[in-house]
Design a protein around this motif. Structure first.
Motif, PDB file in Angstrom:
ATOM      1  N   LEU A  28       0.854  -1.186   0.000  1.00  0.00           N
ATOM      2  CA  LEU A  28       0.000   0.000   0.000  1.00  0.00           C
ATOM      3  C   LEU A  28       0.889   1.234   0.000  1.00  0.00           C
ATOM      4  CD1 LEU A  28      -2.799   1.481   0.529  1.00  0.00           C
ATOM      5  CD2 LEU A  28      -2.127   1.396   2.938  1.00  0.00           C
ATOM      6  N   GLY A  29       0.658   2.145  -0.951  1.00  0.00           N
ATOM      7  CA  GLY A  29       1.414   3.391  -1.001  1.00  0.00           C
ATOM      8  C   GLY A  29       0.579   4.559  -0.533  1.00  0.00           C
ATOM      9  N   LEU A  30       1.170   5.407   0.289  1.00  0.00           N
ATOM     10  CA  LEU A  30       0.530   6.657   0.695  1.00  0.00           C
ATOM     11  C   LEU A  30       1.074   7.741  -0.227  1.00  0.00           C
ATOM     12  CD1 LEU A  30       0.872   6.237   4.565  1.00  0.00           C
ATOM     13  CD2 LEU A  30      -1.150   5.812   3.140  1.00  0.00           C
ATOM     14  N   ASP A  31       0.524   7.790  -1.427  1.00  0.00           N
ATOM     15  CA  ASP A  31       1.090   8.598  -2.505  1.00  0.00           C
ATOM     16  C   ASP A  31       0.975  10.100  -2.289  1.00  0.00           C
ATOM     17  OD1 ASP A  31       1.617   6.143  -3.663  1.00  0.00           O
ATOM     18  OD2 ASP A  31      -0.197   6.183  -4.870  1.00  0.00           O
ATOM     19  N   GLU A  32      -0.197  10.557  -1.898  1.00  0.00           N
ATOM     20  CA  GLU A  32      -0.411  11.989  -1.681  1.00  0.00           C
ATOM     21  C   GLU A  32      -1.322  12.177  -0.477  1.00  0.00           C
ATOM     22  OE1 GLU A  32      -1.343  14.524  -5.104  1.00  0.00           O
ATOM     23  OE2 GLU A  32      -1.098  12.726  -6.346  1.00  0.00           O
ATOM     24  N   PHE A  33      -0.969  13.145   0.349  1.00  0.00           N
ATOM     25  CA  PHE A  33      -1.828  13.469   1.485  1.00  0.00           C
ATOM     26  C   PHE A  33      -1.629  14.930   1.828  1.00  0.00           C
ATOM     27  CE2 PHE A  33      -3.091  13.991   5.867  1.00  0.00           C
ATOM     28  CZ  PHE A  33      -4.274  13.264   5.927  1.00  0.00           C
ATOM     29  N   ASP A  34      -2.726  15.662   1.846  1.00  0.00           N
ATOM     30  CA  ASP A  34      -2.712  17.064   2.229  1.00  0.00           C
ATOM     31  C   ASP A  34      -3.987  17.301   3.027  1.00  0.00           C
ATOM     32  OD1 ASP A  34      -2.062  19.724   2.509  1.00  0.00           O
ATOM     33  OD2 ASP A  34      -2.287  20.227   0.396  1.00  0.00           O
ATOM     34  N   PHE A  35      -3.856  17.786   4.243  1.00  0.00           N
ATOM     35  CA  PHE A  35      -5.032  18.009   5.075  1.00  0.00           C
ATOM     36  C   PHE A  35      -4.904  19.348   5.784  1.00  0.00           C
ATOM     37  CE2 PHE A  35      -7.535  17.113   9.056  1.00  0.00           C
ATOM     38  CZ  PHE A  35      -8.774  17.189   8.447  1.00  0.00           C
ATOM     39  N   GLU A  36      -5.309  20.379   5.078  1.00  0.00           N
ATOM     40  CA  GLU A  36      -5.350  21.742   5.602  1.00  0.00           C
ATOM     41  C   GLU A  36      -6.739  22.306   5.287  1.00  0.00           C
ATOM     42  OE1 GLU A  36      -2.899  22.920   7.404  1.00  0.00           O
ATOM     43  OE2 GLU A  36      -1.569  21.246   6.961  1.00  0.00           O
ATOM     44  N   PRO A  37      -7.787  21.838   6.002  1.00  0.00           N
ATOM     45  CA  PRO A  37      -9.151  22.238   5.662  1.00  0.00           C
ATOM     46  C   PRO A  37      -9.389  23.746   5.752  1.00  0.00           C
ATOM     47  CG  PRO A  37      -9.125  20.891   7.660  1.00  0.00           C
ATOM     48  CD  PRO A  37      -7.744  20.902   7.118  1.00  0.00           C
ATOM     49  N   ALA A  38      -8.696  24.442   6.645  1.00  0.00           N
ATOM     50  CA  ALA A  38      -8.882  25.895   6.758  1.00  0.00           C
ATOM     51  C   ALA A  38      -8.436  26.611   5.493  1.00  0.00           C
ATOM     52  CB  ALA A  38      -8.110  26.428   7.966  1.00  0.00           C
ATOM     53  N   SER A  39      -7.477  26.013   4.770  1.00  0.00           N
ATOM     54  CA  SER A  39      -6.989  26.586   3.509  1.00  0.00           C
ATOM     55  C   SER A  39      -7.620  25.917   2.301  1.00  0.00           C
ATOM     56  CB  SER A  39      -5.465  26.427   3.420  1.00  0.00           C
ATOM     57  OG  SER A  39      -4.840  27.011   4.520  1.00  0.00           O
ATOM     58  N   ASP A  40      -8.597  25.037   2.533  1.00  0.00           N
ATOM     59  CA  ASP A  40      -9.247  24.265   1.482  1.00  0.00           C
ATOM     60  C   ASP A  40      -8.244  23.426   0.683  1.00  0.00           C
ATOM     61  OD1 ASP A  40     -11.601  23.369   0.246  1.00  0.00           O
ATOM     62  OD2 ASP A  40     -11.296  24.729  -1.435  1.00  0.00           O
ATOM     63  N   ARG A  41      -7.203  22.951   1.372  1.00  0.00           N
ATOM     64  CA  ARG A  41      -6.214  22.061   0.744  1.00  0.00           C
ATOM     65  C   ARG A  41      -6.378  20.681   1.362  1.00  0.00           C
ATOM     66  NH1 ARG A  41      -1.162  24.986   2.222  1.00  0.00           N
ATOM     67  NH2 ARG A  41      -0.393  22.859   2.243  1.00  0.00           N
ATOM     68  N   MET A  42      -7.031  19.807   0.599  1.00  0.00           N
ATOM     69  CA  MET A  42      -7.260  18.447   1.073  1.00  0.00           C
ATOM     70  C   MET A  42      -7.109  17.491  -0.091  1.00  0.00           C
ATOM     71  SD  MET A  42     -10.578  19.004   3.506  1.00  0.00           S
ATOM     72  CE  MET A  42     -11.424  20.078   2.370  1.00  0.00           C
ATOM     73  N   LYS A  43      -6.359  16.425   0.127  1.00  0.00           N
ATOM     74  CA  LYS A  43      -6.222  15.406  -0.908  1.00  0.00           C
ATOM     75  C   LYS A  43      -5.668  14.139  -0.278  1.00  0.00           C
ATOM     76  CE  LYS A  43      -4.634  14.681  -5.585  1.00  0.00           C
ATOM     77  NZ  LYS A  43      -4.010  15.279  -6.757  1.00  0.00           N
ATOM     78  N   LEU A  44      -6.206  13.010  -0.715  1.00  0.00           N
ATOM     79  CA  LEU A  44      -5.709  11.708  -0.288  1.00  0.00           C
ATOM     80  C   LEU A  44      -5.692  10.789  -1.495  1.00  0.00           C
ATOM     81  CD1 LEU A  44      -4.956   9.349   1.558  1.00  0.00           C
ATOM     82  CD2 LEU A  44      -7.344   9.231   2.277  1.00  0.00           C
ATOM     83  N   VAL A  45      -4.498  10.324  -1.846  1.00  0.00           N
ATOM     84  CA  VAL A  45      -4.343   9.332  -2.904  1.00  0.00           C
ATOM     85  C   VAL A  45      -3.510   8.195  -2.329  1.00  0.00           C
ATOM     86  CG1 VAL A  45      -3.484   8.816  -5.216  1.00  0.00           C
ATOM     87  CG2 VAL A  45      -4.437  11.082  -4.724  1.00  0.00           C
ATOM     88  N   ALA A  46      -4.101   7.010  -2.304  1.00  0.00           N
ATOM     89  CA  ALA A  46      -3.403   5.798  -1.876  1.00  0.00           C
ATOM     90  C   ALA A  46      -3.385   4.845  -3.053  1.00  0.00           C
ATOM     91  CB  ALA A  46      -4.115   5.168  -0.686  1.00  0.00           C
ATOM     92  N   SER A  47      -2.389   3.961  -3.076  1.00  0.00           N
ATOM     93  CA  SER A  47      -2.333   2.965  -4.157  1.00  0.00           C
ATOM     94  C   SER A  47      -2.143   1.579  -3.548  1.00  0.00           C
ATOM     95  CB  SER A  47      -1.187   3.280  -5.120  1.00  0.00           C
ATOM     96  OG  SER A  47       0.047   3.302  -4.445  1.00  0.00           O
ATOM     97  N   VAL A  48      -2.809   0.614  -4.161  1.00  0.00           N
ATOM     98  CA  VAL A  48      -2.671  -0.779  -3.748  1.00  0.00           C
ATOM     99  C   VAL A  48      -2.077  -1.526  -4.933  1.00  0.00           C
ATOM    100  CG1 VAL A  48      -3.839  -2.835  -2.882  1.00  0.00           C
ATOM    101  CG2 VAL A  48      -4.676  -0.564  -2.229  1.00  0.00           C
ATOM    102  N   ALA A  49      -0.808  -1.917  -4.814  1.00  0.00           N
ATOM    103  CA  ALA A  49      -0.133  -2.638  -5.888  1.00  0.00           C
ATOM    104  C   ALA A  49      -0.504  -4.112  -5.876  1.00  0.00           C
ATOM    105  CB  ALA A  49       1.385  -2.475  -5.762  1.00  0.00           C
ATOM    106  N   ARG A  50      -0.733  -4.640  -4.662  1.00  0.00           N
ATOM    107  CA  ARG A  50      -1.154  -6.039  -4.519  1.00  0.00           C
ATOM    108  C   ARG A  50      -1.738  -6.206  -3.133  1.00  0.00           C
ATOM    109  NH1 ARG A  50       3.452  -9.815  -2.237  1.00  0.00           N
ATOM    110  NH2 ARG A  50       4.517  -8.254  -0.992  1.00  0.00           N
ATOM    111  N   GLY A  51      -2.586  -7.223  -2.976  1.00  0.00           N
ATOM    112  CA  GLY A  51      -3.125  -7.552  -1.669  1.00  0.00           C
ATOM    113  C   GLY A  51      -4.478  -6.928  -1.381  1.00  0.00           C
ATOM    114  N   THR A  52      -4.767  -6.788  -0.071  1.00  0.00           N
ATOM    115  CA  THR A  52      -6.066  -6.300   0.357  1.00  0.00           C
ATOM    116  C   THR A  52      -5.923  -5.126   1.325  1.00  0.00           C
ATOM    117  OG1 THR A  52      -6.116  -7.890   2.167  1.00  0.00           O
ATOM    118  CG2 THR A  52      -7.216  -8.534   0.117  1.00  0.00           C
ATOM    119  N   MET A  53      -6.900  -4.247   1.252  1.00  0.00           N
ATOM    120  CA  MET A  53      -6.922  -3.090   2.125  1.00  0.00           C
ATOM    121  C   MET A  53      -8.370  -2.706   2.368  1.00  0.00           C
ATOM    122  SD  MET A  53      -7.297   0.655   1.946  1.00  0.00           S
ATOM    123  CE  MET A  53      -7.427   0.822   0.216  1.00  0.00           C
TER     124      MET A  53
END
Length: 144
Positions: A82-107
């Motif tokens: 599992l990759g934690l590719d992108e994460f931005d959590f600044e809701p006061a600045s309206d900057r939010m993003k979450l991108v995870a990747s699963v190359a193999r397996g279960t999550m």
């Protein structure tokens, strides 16, 4: 009193990398599990802070539970990458993003604040497609 000439201190401060807050924390582990961070391989252990671009890798008997800063929870099963590719959590600045990747397996993912406030900014990428997160809880399984 210390006096610095020529702005040397300012130049040194500007050259230093900005400290980035961890994206989350490992809550529990079982079996063989590690975190790949650049060229480093760290033992996955409760309390380990996770950074953007970290990958969680589990062995045949491994599992990892983690919580991201926006209260998203992820449960990673055996033989998973599992990759934690992108994460931005600044809701006061309206900057939010979450991108995870699963190359193999279960999550399994239970969405947090980002998906509640801006569901279009959360996605899980697999080798055959991208999942847009609109629900609260789901499971991803990627065959080798």
């Amino acid at each position: 009193m210390v006096c610095y000439k020529g702005g040397a201190l300012i130049a040194l401060m500007l050259a230093a990398p900005a400290w980035a807050a961890p994206v989350g924390t490992i809550k529990n582990t079982a079996g063989e599990a590690s975190v790949l961070r650049g060229e480093q391989k760290l033992a996955a252990a409760p309390g380990l802070a996770l950074e953007q671009s970290d990958s969680i890798v589990t062995g045949s008997d491994g599992s990892v539970g983690l919580t991201l800063r926006d209260n998203t929870t992820l449960s990673v099963g055996p033989r998973t990458t599992l990759g934690l590719d992108e994460f931005d959590f600044e809701p006061a600045s309206d900057r939010m993003k979450l991108v995870a990747s699963v190359a193999r397996g279960t999550m399994m993912m239970t969405s947090g604040t980002i998906a509640k406030l801006a569901p279009e900014k959360v996605s899980v990428v697999t080798k055959t497609g991208t999942i847009g997160v609109r629900g609260t809880r789901f499971v991803v399984s990627v065959e080798e």
